[in-house]
Design an enzyme around this catalytic site. Structure first.
Site, PDB file in Angstrom:
ATOM      1  N   GLN A  71      35.677  34.687  28.980  1.00 27.61           N
ATOM      2  CA  GLN A  71      35.378  35.529  30.135  1.00 27.61           C
ATOM      3  C   GLN A  71      34.356  36.590  29.733  1.00 27.61           C
ATOM      4  O   GLN A  71      34.564  37.292  28.743  1.00 27.61           O
ATOM      5  CB  GLN A  71      36.660  36.214  30.627  1.00 27.61           C
ATOM      6  CG  GLN A  71      36.449  36.994  31.915  1.00 27.61           C
ATOM      7  CD  GLN A  71      37.685  37.751  32.364  1.00 27.61           C
ATOM      8  OE1 GLN A  71      38.199  38.581  31.623  1.00 27.61           O
ATOM      9  NE2 GLN A  71      38.148  37.501  33.569  1.00 27.61           N
ATOM     10  N   TYR A  81      35.864  46.145  37.910  1.00 30.64           N
ATOM     11  CA  TYR A  81      34.755  46.151  36.942  1.00 30.64           C
ATOM     12  C   TYR A  81      33.435  45.952  37.692  1.00 30.64           C
ATOM     13  O   TYR A  81      33.431  45.740  38.914  1.00 30.64           O
ATOM     14  CB  TYR A  81      34.959  45.066  35.874  1.00 30.64           C
ATOM     15  CG  TYR A  81      36.146  45.356  34.984  1.00 30.64           C
ATOM     16  CD1 TYR A  81      36.179  46.495  34.183  1.00 30.64           C
ATOM     17  CD2 TYR A  81      37.241  44.504  34.951  1.00 30.64           C
ATOM     18  CE1 TYR A  81      37.272  46.777  33.383  1.00 30.64           C
ATOM     19  CE2 TYR A  81      38.346  44.779  34.147  1.00 30.64           C
ATOM     20  CZ  TYR A  81      38.353  45.919  33.364  1.00 30.64           C
ATOM     21  OH  TYR A  81      39.434  46.210  32.570  1.00 30.64           O
ATOM     22  N   ARG A 130      36.179  34.788  37.951  1.00 35.00           N
ATOM     23  CA  ARG A 130      37.438  35.495  38.252  1.00 35.00           C
ATOM     24  C   ARG A 130      37.130  36.382  39.442  1.00 35.00           C
ATOM     25  O   ARG A 130      36.421  37.398  39.318  1.00 35.00           O
ATOM     26  CB  ARG A 130      37.891  36.334  37.061  1.00 35.00           C
ATOM     27  CG  ARG A 130      39.295  36.920  37.298  1.00 35.00           C
ATOM     28  CD  ARG A 130      40.270  36.352  36.332  1.00 35.00           C
ATOM     29  NE  ARG A 130      41.573  36.046  36.864  1.00 35.00           N
ATOM     30  CZ  ARG A 130      42.712  36.515  36.387  1.00 35.00           C
ATOM     31  NH1 ARG A 130      42.711  37.357  35.387  1.00 35.00           N
ATOM     32  NH2 ARG A 130      43.853  36.111  36.899  1.00 35.00           N
ATOM     33  N   GLY A 178      50.655  34.054  32.710  1.00 32.92           N
ATOM     34  CA  GLY A 178      50.272  34.971  31.649  1.00 32.92           C
ATOM     35  C   GLY A 178      51.451  35.550  30.911  1.00 32.92           C
ATOM     36  O   GLY A 178      51.907  35.026  29.884  1.00 32.92           O
ATOM     37  N   ARG A 179      52.020  36.624  31.465  1.00 32.38           N
ATOM     38  CA  ARG A 179      53.060  37.354  30.748  1.00 32.38           C
ATOM     39  C   ARG A 179      54.279  36.489  30.462  1.00 32.38           C
ATOM     40  O   ARG A 179      54.888  36.621  29.394  1.00 32.38           O
ATOM     41  CB  ARG A 179      53.441  38.606  31.553  1.00 32.38           C
ATOM     42  CG  ARG A 179      52.327  39.663  31.544  1.00 32.38           C
ATOM     43  CD  ARG A 179      52.536  40.706  32.608  1.00 32.38           C
ATOM     44  NE  ARG A 179      52.459  40.142  33.939  1.00 32.38           N
ATOM     45  CZ  ARG A 179      52.762  40.798  35.056  1.00 32.38           C
ATOM     46  NH1 ARG A 179      53.174  42.055  34.983  1.00 32.38           N
ATOM     47  NH2 ARG A 179      52.658  40.221  36.240  1.00 32.38           N
TER      48      ARG A 179
HETATM   49  C1  LIG Z   1      47.785  42.916  28.640  1.00 30.22           C
HETATM   50  C2  LIG Z   1      46.973  42.294  29.743  1.00 30.22           C
HETATM   51  C3  LIG Z   1      45.604  42.189  29.580  1.00 30.22           C
HETATM   52  C4  LIG Z   1      44.822  41.605  30.589  1.00 30.22           C
HETATM   53  N1  LIG Z   1      43.473  41.418  30.378  1.00 30.22           N
HETATM   54  C5  LIG Z   1      42.729  40.768  31.309  1.00 30.22           C
HETATM   55  C6  LIG Z   1      41.363  40.432  31.061  1.00 30.22           C
HETATM   56  O1  LIG Z   1      40.825  40.650  29.971  1.00 30.22           O
HETATM   57  N2  LIG Z   1      40.678  39.834  32.054  1.00 30.22           N
HETATM   58  C7  LIG Z   1      41.258  39.522  33.278  1.00 30.22           C
HETATM   59  O2  LIG Z   1      40.593  38.977  34.153  1.00 30.22           O
HETATM   60  N3  LIG Z   1      42.564  39.787  33.506  1.00 30.22           N
HETATM   61  C8  LIG Z   1      43.304  40.373  32.563  1.00 30.22           C
HETATM   62  N4  LIG Z   1      44.652  40.559  32.779  1.00 30.22           N
HETATM   63  C9  LIG Z   1      45.289  40.031  34.011  1.00 30.22           C
HETATM   64  C10 LIG Z   1      45.896  38.633  33.752  1.00 30.22           C
HETATM   65  O3  LIG Z   1      44.861  37.670  33.579  1.00 30.22           O
HETATM   66  C11 LIG Z   1      46.785  38.163  34.903  1.00 30.22           C
HETATM   67  O4  LIG Z   1      46.021  38.084  36.075  1.00 30.22           O
HETATM   68  C12 LIG Z   1      47.977  39.102  35.137  1.00 30.22           C
HETATM   69  O5  LIG Z   1      48.674  39.355  33.923  1.00 30.22           O
HETATM   70  C13 LIG Z   1      48.951  38.527  36.178  1.00 30.22           C
HETATM   71  O6  LIG Z   1      49.435  37.264  35.764  1.00 30.22           O
HETATM   72  P1  LIG Z   1      50.927  37.106  35.107  1.00 30.22           P
HETATM   73  O7  LIG Z   1      51.870  37.719  36.079  1.00 30.22           O
HETATM   74  O8  LIG Z   1      51.092  35.615  34.956  1.00 30.22           O
HETATM   75  O9  LIG Z   1      50.922  37.842  33.804  1.00 30.22           O
HETATM   76  C14 LIG Z   1      45.433  41.151  31.784  1.00 30.22           C
HETATM   77  C15 LIG Z   1      46.827  41.277  31.943  1.00 30.22           C
HETATM   78  C16 LIG Z   1      47.598  41.830  30.934  1.00 30.22           C
HETATM   79  C17 LIG Z   1      49.090  41.905  31.116  1.00 30.22           C
END
Ligand SMILES: Cc1cc2nc3c(=O)[nH]c(=O)nc-3n(C[C@H](O)[C@H](O)[C@H](O)COP(=O)(O)O)c2cc1C
Length: 335
Positions: A100, A169, A217, A316-317
């Site tokens: 990304q 951003y 994104r 993700g999480r």
């Molecule tokens: C620690 C952390 C860092 C993240 N960094 C980015 C990132 O670099 N770029 C981005 O587009 N989203 C970022 N996100 C958002 C995640 O891509 C994702 O959309 C978000 O965690 C929700 O999905 P989940 O509920 O499955 O975790 C980040 C999320 C977390 C928790």
């Protein structure tokens, strides 16, 4: 039948199933933005979970577009080797990978050096910084920087390149009427506000010679579904129009999230909280769509694929918390 564990062909690239690790910043780079060996180790380990595609966290395209002191970078050729190590670590388990690329605009930490840029000199509702309004020359330089970073993504051996246009951003700031008050061709109307992301898509495609499919994104709206946190923000209808324009521009995958309210809006809980974004976008575009946000249950992921709400699901999480998530999902959905 569409199934969480069925393959998907995306612009000539075959994904083994419908599960994606969304980009999640690890903040482990050094002062120059060079990824540490631990970063490659982390992604190698996440790739062993069984997801088809790993999207590596946001890398800045210029030093002034860096959001935080330990963010990884793709702003110079010196960064290619570290990213090549990340891509190789992911490929070692058979997963595919995307990098990304991002410019933080005014959504960066206050202590970051260099000019703080934005579409207009108005306060960013996330960082509360007031950027300098970008000149035409600044815009041209940012377009070129995205192209140069995409070329580095290609050289590092990634399979996809993802342009960050969400979460307040720079490109999300251009899309949003809250942060883009320009009266030139990069603002004024919803079409004007999406002009810069579209010009960057063209530049990035040329930079990778059409070899890498493009992902964006996309922050579909500044507010989460059914909640009004930011009065006057980007609406879902405008987000869907942006999605259509990106689809027409040949983007292969729209990786959906939100704009100014961010990926994990305050007070939002529950499964698949951005599902309404995916429903609205999927019915409007031909390209593939990723639905991410609060997905913790295999059954939710399976339903999203089965119902055609999205072609891919980001976890993700939940996957960071349980590296066995994909294996358990395969069992739970009886494969
Ligand atoms: C620690 C952390 C860092 C993240 N960094 C980015 C990132 O670099 N770029 C981005 O587009 N989203 C970022 N996100 C958002 C995640 O891509 C994702 O959309 C978000 O965690 C929700 O999905 P989940 O509920 O499955 O975790 C980040 C999320 C977390 C928790």
């Amino acid at each position: 039948m569409k199934d969480l564990f069925s393959e998907l062909d995306v612009a000539g690239v075959r994904l083994a199933n419908r599960l994606v690790l969304p980009p999640m910043a690890t903040e482990q780079a050094d002062a120059e933005g060079l990824p540490s060996p631990a970063t490659a180790g982390h992604y190698g380990s996440m790739a062993t979970t069984g997801v088809a595609l790993v999207v590596v966290e946001h890398s800045c395209v210029t030093p002034e577009g860096r959001a935080s002191p330990r963010q990884i970078s793709l702003a110079s050729d010196a960064h290619v080797a570290g990213h090549a190590a990340i891509a190789a670590a992911i490929h070692a388990s058979g997963a595919l990978c995307a990098a990304q690329i991002s410019h933080s605009g005014s959504n960066r930490r206050a202590e970051m050096p260099g000019r703080c840029l934005g579409p207009s000199a108005v306060e960013n509702p996330v960082s509360h910084l007031v950027p300098e309004e970008m000149s035409k020359n600044d815009i041209v330089a940012v377009i070129r920087a995205f192209g140069a970073a995409a070329d580095r993504v290609h050289r590092a051996g990634y399979d996809f390149v993802e342009i960050h246009c969400a979460h307040g951003y720079l490109l999300g700031e251009f899309l949003s009427p809250l942060t883009n008050h320009r009266t030139d061709t990069y603002g004024g109307t919803a079409a004007g506000r999406r002009r810069l992301p579209l010009e960057i898509v063209e530049e990035v495609r040329a930079a990778v010679h059409g070899d890498l499919p493009l992902m964006v994104r996309l922050g579909v709206a500044d507010n989460p579904p059914l909640l009004q946190l930011y009065e006057g923000g980007l609406t879902i209808a405008e987000g869907v129009e942006a999605a259509r324009a990106l689809d027409d521009a040949g983007v292969a995958i729209l990786d959906l999230s939100a704009g100014i309210c961010g990926s994990r809006p305050a007070g939002i809980t529950g499964e698949a909280y951005f599902r309404p974004f995916a429903e609205a976008v999927s019915s409007a575009v031909r390209c593939h769509v990723v639905c991410t946000g609060g997905i913790t249950q295999p059954q939710t992921a399976q339903e999203i694929i089965e119902n055609g709400t999205a072609d891919l699901v980001g976890v993700g999480r939940a996957l960071v918390a349980d590296h066995d998530w994909v294996r358990k999902a395969r069992e739970a959905t009886s494969h």
